[in-house]
Design a protein around this motif. Sequence first.
Motif, PDB file in Angstrom:
ATOM      1  N   ARG A 260      -8.665  11.132  10.612  1.00 31.74           N
ATOM      2  CA  ARG A 260      -9.496  11.277   9.201  1.00 31.74           C
ATOM      3  C   ARG A 260      -9.272  10.230   8.430  1.00 31.74           C
ATOM      4  NH1 ARG A 260      -8.220  13.601   4.194  1.00 31.74           N
ATOM      5  NH2 ARG A 260      -5.955  13.796   4.985  1.00 31.74           N
ATOM      6  N   CYS A 261     -10.221   9.589   7.830  1.00 27.45           N
ATOM      7  CA  CYS A 261     -10.237   8.492   6.746  1.00 27.45           C
ATOM      8  C   CYS A 261      -9.876   9.226   5.664  1.00 27.45           C
ATOM      9  CB  CYS A 261     -11.355   7.906   6.525  1.00 27.45           C
ATOM     10  SG  CYS A 261     -11.481   6.408   5.601  1.00 27.45           S
ATOM     11  N   CYS A 262      -8.522   8.867   5.166  1.00 23.89           N
ATOM     12  CA  CYS A 262      -7.839   9.370   3.678  1.00 23.89           C
ATOM     13  C   CYS A 262      -8.529   8.632   2.588  1.00 23.89           C
ATOM     14  CB  CYS A 262      -6.190   9.191   3.733  1.00 23.89           C
ATOM     15  SG  CYS A 262      -5.387  10.156   5.213  1.00 23.89           S
ATOM     16  N   ASP A 263      -8.583   7.221   2.659  1.00 18.32           N
ATOM     17  CA  ASP A 263      -9.210   6.484   1.686  1.00 18.32           C
ATOM     18  C   ASP A 263      -9.749   5.277   2.281  1.00 18.32           C
ATOM     19  OD1 ASP A 263      -9.613   5.931  -0.968  1.00 18.32           O
ATOM     20  OD2 ASP A 263      -7.718   5.947  -1.672  1.00 18.32           O
ATOM     21  N   SER A 264     -10.771   4.660   1.303  1.00 16.29           N
ATOM     22  CA  SER A 264     -11.370   3.458   1.740  1.00 16.29           C
ATOM     23  C   SER A 264     -11.260   2.734   0.330  1.00 16.29           C
ATOM     24  CB  SER A 264     -12.837   3.758   2.022  1.00 16.29           C
ATOM     25  OG  SER A 264     -13.388   2.594   2.292  1.00 16.29           O
ATOM     26  N   ASP A 298      -2.607  -1.816  -4.504  1.00 16.46           N
ATOM     27  CA  ASP A 298      -1.810  -1.141  -5.208  1.00 16.46           C
ATOM     28  C   ASP A 298      -1.737   0.232  -4.526  1.00 16.46           C
ATOM     29  OD1 ASP A 298       0.116   0.308  -6.829  1.00 16.46           O
ATOM     30  OD2 ASP A 298      -0.927  -0.079  -8.790  1.00 16.46           O
ATOM     31  N   LEU A 299      -0.735   0.495  -3.833  1.00 10.06           N
ATOM     32  CA  LEU A 299      -0.786   1.728  -2.945  1.00 10.06           C
ATOM     33  C   LEU A 299      -0.577   3.144  -3.885  1.00 10.06           C
ATOM     34  CD1 LEU A 299       1.208   0.348   0.231  1.00 10.06           C
ATOM     35  CD2 LEU A 299      -1.096   0.819  -0.258  1.00 10.06           C
ATOM     36  N   LYS A 300       0.011   2.654  -4.872  1.00 11.46           N
ATOM     37  CA  LYS A 300       0.393   3.876  -5.559  1.00 11.46           C
ATOM     38  C   LYS A 300      -0.923   4.680  -6.074  1.00 11.46           C
ATOM     39  CE  LYS A 300       2.795   1.661  -8.524  1.00 11.46           C
ATOM     40  NZ  LYS A 300       3.770   1.433  -9.717  1.00 11.46           N
ATOM     41  N   ARG A 301      -2.108   3.969  -6.063  1.00  8.84           N
ATOM     42  CA  ARG A 301      -3.436   4.502  -6.497  1.00  8.84           C
ATOM     43  C   ARG A 301      -4.480   4.620  -5.346  1.00  8.84           C
ATOM     44  NH1 ARG A 301      -4.169   3.514 -11.817  1.00  8.84           N
ATOM     45  NH2 ARG A 301      -2.805   2.279 -12.987  1.00  8.84           N
ATOM     46  N   VAL A 302      -3.744   4.628  -4.173  1.00  3.33           N
ATOM     47  CA  VAL A 302      -4.611   4.844  -2.676  1.00  3.33           C
ATOM     48  C   VAL A 302      -3.917   6.227  -2.180  1.00  3.33           C
ATOM     49  CG1 VAL A 302      -4.799   4.011  -0.350  1.00  3.33           C
ATOM     50  CG2 VAL A 302      -4.985   2.444  -2.390  1.00  3.33           C
ATOM     51  N   GLN A 303      -5.009   6.932  -1.610  1.00  2.21           N
ATOM     52  CA  GLN A 303      -4.367   8.051  -0.820  1.00  2.21           C
ATOM     53  C   GLN A 303      -4.086   7.762   0.475  1.00  2.21           C
ATOM     54  OE1 GLN A 303      -4.336  11.407  -1.360  1.00  2.21           O
ATOM     55  NE2 GLN A 303      -4.726  11.312  -3.338  1.00  2.21           N
ATOM     56  N   PRO A 304      -2.778   8.515   1.073  1.00  2.00           N
ATOM     57  CA  PRO A 304      -2.349   9.659   0.382  1.00  2.00           C
ATOM     58  C   PRO A 304      -1.266   9.454  -0.277  1.00  2.00           C
ATOM     59  CG  PRO A 304      -1.531   9.136   2.644  1.00  2.00           C
ATOM     60  CD  PRO A 304      -2.331   8.200   2.202  1.00  2.00           C
ATOM     61  N   PHE A 305      -0.807   8.400  -1.027  1.00  3.19           N
ATOM     62  CA  PHE A 305       0.241   8.203  -1.833  1.00  3.19           C
ATOM     63  C   PHE A 305      -0.019   8.573  -3.511  1.00  3.19           C
ATOM     64  CE2 PHE A 305       0.144   5.192   1.895  1.00  3.19           C
ATOM     65  CZ  PHE A 305       1.319   5.678   2.340  1.00  3.19           C
ATOM     66  N   GLY A 306      -1.345   8.391  -3.728  1.00  2.00           N
ATOM     67  CA  GLY A 306      -1.826   8.836  -5.114  1.00  2.00           C
ATOM     68  C   GLY A 306      -3.215   8.390  -5.415  1.00  2.00           C
ATOM     69  N   GLY A 307      -3.678   8.551  -6.712  1.00  2.00           N
ATOM     70  CA  GLY A 307      -4.994   8.109  -7.159  1.00  2.00           C
ATOM     71  C   GLY A 307      -6.044   9.120  -6.578  1.00  2.00           C
ATOM     72  N   ILE A 308      -7.175   8.849  -6.864  1.00  2.00           N
ATOM     73  CA  ILE A 308      -8.392   9.589  -6.590  1.00  2.00           C
ATOM     74  C   ILE A 308      -9.065   8.769  -5.131  1.00  2.00           C
ATOM     75  CG2 ILE A 308     -10.609  10.357  -7.229  1.00  2.00           C
ATOM     76  CD1 ILE A 308      -9.905  10.201  -9.893  1.00  2.00           C
TER      77      ILE A 308
END
Length: 703
Positions: A260-264, A298-308
């Motif tokens: 599954r792609c968590c974020d792009s 910024d990984l804090k704004r990237v899923q699955p660590f945070g952000g939309i």
Amino acid sequence: MSQTKRAWKLQEFVAHGNNVNCVALSKKSGRVIVTGGEDRKVNLWIVGKPNCLMSLCGHTTPVESVRFGHEEEMVVAGSMSGALKVWDLEQAKIMRTLTGHTSSIKSLDFHPYGDYCTSGSLDCNVKLWDIRKKGCIYTYRGHKNGVNCVRFSPDGKWIASAGEDSVVKIWDITAGKILTDLTYHQGPVNIVEFHPNELLLASGSSDRTVKFWDLENFNMVSTTDGDSTPVRNILFHPDGTCLFSGTKDLLKVYSWEPSRCCDSIPVNWGEVADIAIGQNQLIGSSFSQTNVSTFVVDLKRVQPFGGIPHQEVGSNFSSKNIDEVFTDLSISNSSVSEGLKNSRNKFITERPPTQSSRQASVPKEDFEEPTQDKEEQDNDSFEIANPEDYREIFRPKSRLTHSPSRPVEPFQPPPDDGMFQTKRNVSSPRNINRQLSSERKCSTERKSTPLRKSQSSKSVSDDGDMEPVRQPAPTRTNKATTKPNSKPVVKPVSKPSPRQPEEDKSGISPEDFLPKGGVEIGYSQTGKVPSENEAFSTLSSGHDAMAKVLAHRSKNLQIVRAMWTSGNTKTAVDSAISMKDPSVIVDLLNVLNLKSGLWSLDLCSCLLPQVQDLMDSKYDSYVTAACEALKIMLRNFGPVIKSNLTAPPSQGVDISREERYRKCRQCYENLSVIRSKVAKRMGAPGKVGQLLREIQILMASID
């Protein structure tokens, strides 16, 4: 705005005096970068700083691959000639020069315990080197094409190699043999990475997929959906929760059970060369010609660590279901992590207790003592350009243990785009017209009130976006009409600075896109200001012609595709040749280059005349496609051509042999012509020059 804060460009700098060939980031901190170039130098840099930290010299051919040691204490660099050099960064000296490969080195990696390194080369071999004893202790043979990537497993017992033959091979170091072939990729495999803890391997390919492999039973766990461009780089998160995949201008975050792609995250890094993680940030690097660029996510704004999560086209996240999205993501990620912990064994990454046991476990198949002449030793040098930063990074042990260490701060994002919006808008047609209207008004006021003209000019300059490229032409106002008391104010208008060659920092001037007839810095001789429609009509004047060319090309490709899908490859190739359209030939070669198994002696004899013509093209993409095709032909059919031409004549009539001899003779004659062209252009810079030099080496197979 949110995308700018999630990912941004950190810096761009000139790294070498000639084209850059390779870039690598330190995996421990992500704060040091090493580059190798056509100038045969290896340069080290601190990420975020523009000045070179140190320069390592000694290679006699262009540097093709570089890699940091796990503790950032060593650097290894491989060259086009097949030689490796290992530098000790703490002692500021070269440790070893290792020779054995017969062609360019494409990938390097250090053993987790630091005493060994491995290399993959265009000669199709993987070699294991003993750094202490200066020699190759084992050569792993099996790839049918060049090796793009090699990696040690976290426990140091296996080597994974990825090749141009679309195969990933797992080698057992202690047994000195292959464990398995992983063969589900449909294109060249560019990168492989082991999971930091579990028996899992990921591979990224030019077939635009990332595949995950279970290393207990060597089965494929899952595969991602195809991206729009080849996968260039992958990296597991240090805690193993997800995988980062770098493609052209895009970073994707994947989980694997299920896939599954968590974020792009859009990142304007082009073809990313390497990625690393540090301080909750992902650092990416890429290169183009002599320049190297670094980027931060910024990984804090990237899923699955945070952000939309990034909203793909067609997705629909409403404000009321954002909480549900985060809840689903957290449940899914936690379930995946728990499932992995319970279902898959882990690597045993403890270092063996003694060096003797570790050394005895490696087979000594072909220990090679390298030769290094005195002249080559004299060329080795170690230039430290920034001693203070060098001591801070590579000699921290010299400081007292109770000395306070400098905290490593994460990189800060650039200011919001709004701060630079004014300058960026200079290039838009609407702002061009707004500015032209403003200057026309100033021109009218100049004839009546010079004092107001000066004030108006000053107000335009204060806006911050007009001053660099919008200085008015010298005024024709007569000095005699100016009042004495206003002379100091009128002076900037009566003696304006002439047009300066400097432009906006973007290097783009709006006048470059406007009609040339009678327009000078926004003023026409008739006083007429070009309308927005006129400006756009000028910009789009060649659109119709280009659309017709592309439509014709698409029609030709559809014809070739229809014949190709019917199963007759030779007919499709003949049809493409009869169209006499170089772009169609290039598209066909790009397909054949990805599927090297489709090549035959028949196709070689048909396509070599077309390749010969493409070698004279002014377009690098055409020459590159021709060179890639030549590499496949020479590797697969060079020995066949030579053996058929040198074989003694047979007795009796053998029609098939005579036909084969005729095709080989035709191929040899075309290759001889191409060889002379390659010899003349070997000094070309960049990727084209590198390919031409590789072809010159491969031409030896037909001598």
